[in-house]
Design a protein around this motif. Structure first.
Motif, mmCIF file in Angstrom:
data_model
loop_
_atom_site.group_PDB
_atom_site.id
_atom_site.type_symbol
_atom_site.label_atom_id
_atom_site.label_comp_id
_atom_site.label_asym_id
_atom_site.label_seq_id
_atom_site.Cartn_x
_atom_site.Cartn_y
_atom_site.Cartn_z
ATOM 1 N N PRO A 126 -1.497 -6.236 -5.852
ATOM 2 C CA PRO A 126 -1.860 -7.373 -6.750
ATOM 3 C C PRO A 126 -1.634 -8.772 -6.350
ATOM 4 C CG PRO A 126 -0.203 -5.721 -7.558
ATOM 5 C CD PRO A 126 -0.668 -5.457 -6.145
ATOM 6 N N TYR A 127 -2.282 -9.824 -6.845
ATOM 7 C CA TYR A 127 -2.449 -11.183 -6.451
ATOM 8 C C TYR A 127 -3.296 -11.324 -5.242
ATOM 9 C CZ TYR A 127 0.908 -11.583 -10.355
ATOM 10 O OH TYR A 127 1.565 -11.601 -11.682
ATOM 11 N N SER A 128 -3.803 -10.523 -4.712
ATOM 12 C CA SER A 128 -4.540 -10.447 -3.418
ATOM 13 C C SER A 128 -5.880 -11.204 -3.582
ATOM 14 C CB SER A 128 -5.083 -9.217 -2.816
ATOM 15 O OG SER A 128 -3.871 -8.546 -2.575
ATOM 16 N N LEU A 129 -6.467 -12.062 -2.402
ATOM 17 C CA LEU A 129 -7.584 -12.498 -1.972
ATOM 18 C C LEU A 129 -8.408 -11.692 -1.246
ATOM 19 C CD1 LEU A 129 -9.837 -14.627 -2.508
ATOM 20 C CD2 LEU A 129 -8.438 -15.921 -0.786
ATOM 21 N N VAL A 130 -9.842 -11.260 -1.591
ATOM 22 C CA VAL A 130 -10.329 -10.284 -0.634
ATOM 23 C C VAL A 130 -11.539 -11.065 -0.406
ATOM 24 C CG1 VAL A 130 -11.325 -7.820 -0.422
ATOM 25 C CG2 VAL A 130 -9.455 -8.453 -2.093
ATOM 26 N N ILE A 131 -12.148 -10.937 0.978
ATOM 27 C CA ILE A 131 -13.147 -11.811 1.398
ATOM 28 C C ILE A 131 -13.743 -11.062 2.479
ATOM 29 C CG2 ILE A 131 -13.558 -13.829 2.790
ATOM 30 C CD1 ILE A 131 -10.668 -14.963 1.957
ATOM 31 N N GLY A 132 -15.010 -11.053 2.547
ATOM 32 C CA GLY A 132 -16.238 -10.915 3.517
ATOM 33 C C GLY A 132 -16.406 -9.494 3.726
ATOM 34 N N ASN A 133 -17.248 -9.133 4.704
ATOM 35 C CA ASN A 133 -17.764 -8.071 5.338
ATOM 36 C C ASN A 133 -17.734 -8.113 6.827
ATOM 37 O OD1 ASN A 133 -19.005 -5.497 5.561
ATOM 38 N ND2 ASN A 133 -20.827 -6.379 4.936
ATOM 39 N N PRO A 134 -16.774 -7.141 7.480
ATOM 40 C CA PRO A 134 -15.872 -6.275 6.804
ATOM 41 C C PRO A 134 -14.847 -7.163 6.134
ATOM 42 C CG PRO A 134 -15.409 -6.625 9.085
ATOM 43 C CD PRO A 134 -16.645 -7.362 8.839
ATOM 44 N N MET A 135 -14.327 -6.510 4.931
ATOM 45 C CA MET A 135 -13.383 -7.173 4.085
ATOM 46 C C MET A 135 -11.945 -7.637 4.765
ATOM 47 S SD MET A 135 -11.613 -4.328 1.264
ATOM 48 C CE MET A 135 -10.753 -3.207 1.920
ATOM 49 N N THR A 136 -11.371 -8.825 4.369
ATOM 50 C CA THR A 136 -10.051 -9.148 4.791
ATOM 51 C C THR A 136 -9.428 -9.275 3.763
ATOM 52 O OG1 THR A 136 -10.817 -10.252 6.857
ATOM 53 C CG2 THR A 136 -8.751 -10.851 5.975
ATOM 54 N N VAL A 137 -8.110 -8.926 3.597
ATOM 55 C CA VAL A 137 -7.277 -9.099 2.460
ATOM 56 C C VAL A 137 -6.044 -9.777 2.610
ATOM 57 C CG1 VAL A 137 -5.683 -7.699 0.791
ATOM 58 C CG2 VAL A 137 -7.686 -6.642 1.674
ATOM 59 N N LYS A 138 -5.766 -10.674 1.839
ATOM 60 C CA LYS A 138 -4.634 -11.659 1.959
ATOM 61 C C LYS A 138 -3.844 -11.155 0.720
ATOM 62 C CE LYS A 138 -7.205 -15.377 4.020
ATOM 63 N NZ LYS A 138 -7.562 -16.802 4.308
ATOM 64 N N PRO A 139 -2.860 -10.305 0.966
ATOM 65 C CA PRO A 139 -2.003 -9.720 -0.011
ATOM 66 C C PRO A 139 -1.130 -10.936 -0.610
ATOM 67 C CG PRO A 139 -1.490 -8.616 2.273
ATOM 68 C CD PRO A 139 -2.742 -9.848 2.248
ATOM 69 N N GLY A 140 -0.868 -11.154 -1.762
ATOM 70 C CA GLY A 140 -0.150 -12.012 -2.374
ATOM 71 C C GLY A 140 -0.517 -13.233 -2.451
ATOM 72 N N TYR A 141 -1.841 -13.558 -2.028
ATOM 73 C CA TYR A 141 -2.444 -14.960 -2.024
ATOM 74 C C TYR A 141 -2.058 -15.791 -3.203
ATOM 75 C CZ TYR A 141 -5.571 -18.831 -1.281
ATOM 76 O OH TYR A 141 -6.229 -19.986 -1.044
ATOM 77 N N GLN A 144 1.424 -16.622 -4.396
ATOM 78 C CA GLN A 144 1.921 -17.958 -4.000
ATOM 79 C C GLN A 144 1.565 -19.135 -4.649
ATOM 80 O OE1 GLN A 144 0.383 -17.655 -0.029
ATOM 81 N NE2 GLN A 144 2.093 -16.270 1.078
ATOM 82 N N LYS A 145 0.260 -18.912 -4.877
ATOM 83 C CA LYS A 145 -0.367 -20.094 -5.700
ATOM 84 C C LYS A 145 0.325 -20.385 -7.075
ATOM 85 C CE LYS A 145 -3.422 -21.136 -2.595
ATOM 86 N NZ LYS A 145 -2.905 -22.040 -1.612
ATOM 87 N N SER A 147 3.443 -19.566 -7.788
ATOM 88 C CA SER A 147 4.876 -20.139 -7.425
ATOM 89 C C SER A 147 4.821 -21.666 -7.091
ATOM 90 C CB SER A 147 5.607 -19.264 -6.386
ATOM 91 O OG SER A 147 5.035 -19.496 -5.107
ATOM 92 N N GLU A 148 3.841 -22.135 -6.553
ATOM 93 C CA GLU A 148 3.524 -23.607 -6.234
ATOM 94 C C GLU A 148 3.234 -24.272 -7.269
ATOM 95 O OE1 GLU A 148 0.546 -23.638 -3.331
ATOM 96 O OE2 GLU A 148 1.638 -22.339 -1.890
ATOM 97 N N ASN A 149 2.807 -23.672 -8.374
ATOM 98 C CA ASN A 149 2.385 -24.410 -9.560
ATOM 99 C C ASN A 149 3.322 -24.225 -10.768
ATOM 100 O OD1 ASN A 149 -0.210 -25.494 -8.619
ATOM 101 N ND2 ASN A 149 -1.296 -23.650 -9.182
ATOM 102 N N ASP A 150 4.347 -23.552 -10.425
ATOM 103 C CA ASP A 150 5.310 -23.244 -11.436
ATOM 104 C C ASP A 150 6.110 -24.519 -11.721
ATOM 105 O OD1 ASP A 150 7.479 -22.205 -13.010
ATOM 106 O OD2 ASP A 150 8.081 -20.696 -11.831
#
Length: 152
Positions: A126-141, A144-145, A147-150
């Motif tokens: 959950p809360y991941s950013l998935v980018i590209g081919n081959p894919m890169t996963v930024k878990p929890g991305y 974090q955003k 909690s920064e805006n909380d």
């Protein structure tokens, strides 16, 4: 000719059955699609022969392929059947334009698939950013955003 007449005639003349999203969205099989889901034109959701689930509040952009089937091994003579694997998009998933979600993918809630991404089989947290081919996963991305805006 009004919209409903056009949609009926279009469905009659093409392989695009009428659906609740857009006349140019192709739904194959019986995918489970939740409430408040948007699917843009020229997108495909292929759930024929596997379980495909799209949770509530998902936004699928135009020109997206969510396809449970992979026929390449059958085509070149390495298999007798098309490989079909389940796909799950949990609630509140955004899929950018020109992306492909392949069989075996499980995308966690509140995740974003960037435009043009090829999502391979496997679990994406959950809360991941998935980018590209081959894919890169930024878990929890996006966790974090949030909690920064909380303000608390």
């Amino acid at each position: 000719m009004d919209k409903s007449e056009f949609e009926a005639r279009f469905a009659e003349l093409t392989t695009f059955p009428k659906n609740r999203f857009h006349p140019l969205v192709w739904i194959v099989g019986n995918p489970e699609i939740g409430a408040n889901v948007y699917i843009g034109g020229m997108s495909e959701v292929n759930g024929k022969g596997a379980r495909v689930v799209i949770g509530d509040n998902c936004d699928i952009a135009s020109f997206v392929s969510i396809n449970c089937a992979d026929s390449h091994r059958k085509c070149i003579g390495l298999a007798k059947e098309v490989d079909r694997r389940d796909i799950v998009l949990e609630n509140n998933v955004f899929v950018g334009s020109h992306s492909v979600i392949k069989g075996g993918a499980h995308i966690g809630h509140h995740s974003v698939v960037a435009a043009g991404t090829i999502v391979e089989a496997g679990a994406i947290p959950p809360y991941s950013l998935v980018i590209g081919n081959p894919m890169t996963v930024k878990p929890g991305y996006y966790a974090q955003k949030l909690s920064e805006n909380d303000p608390a």
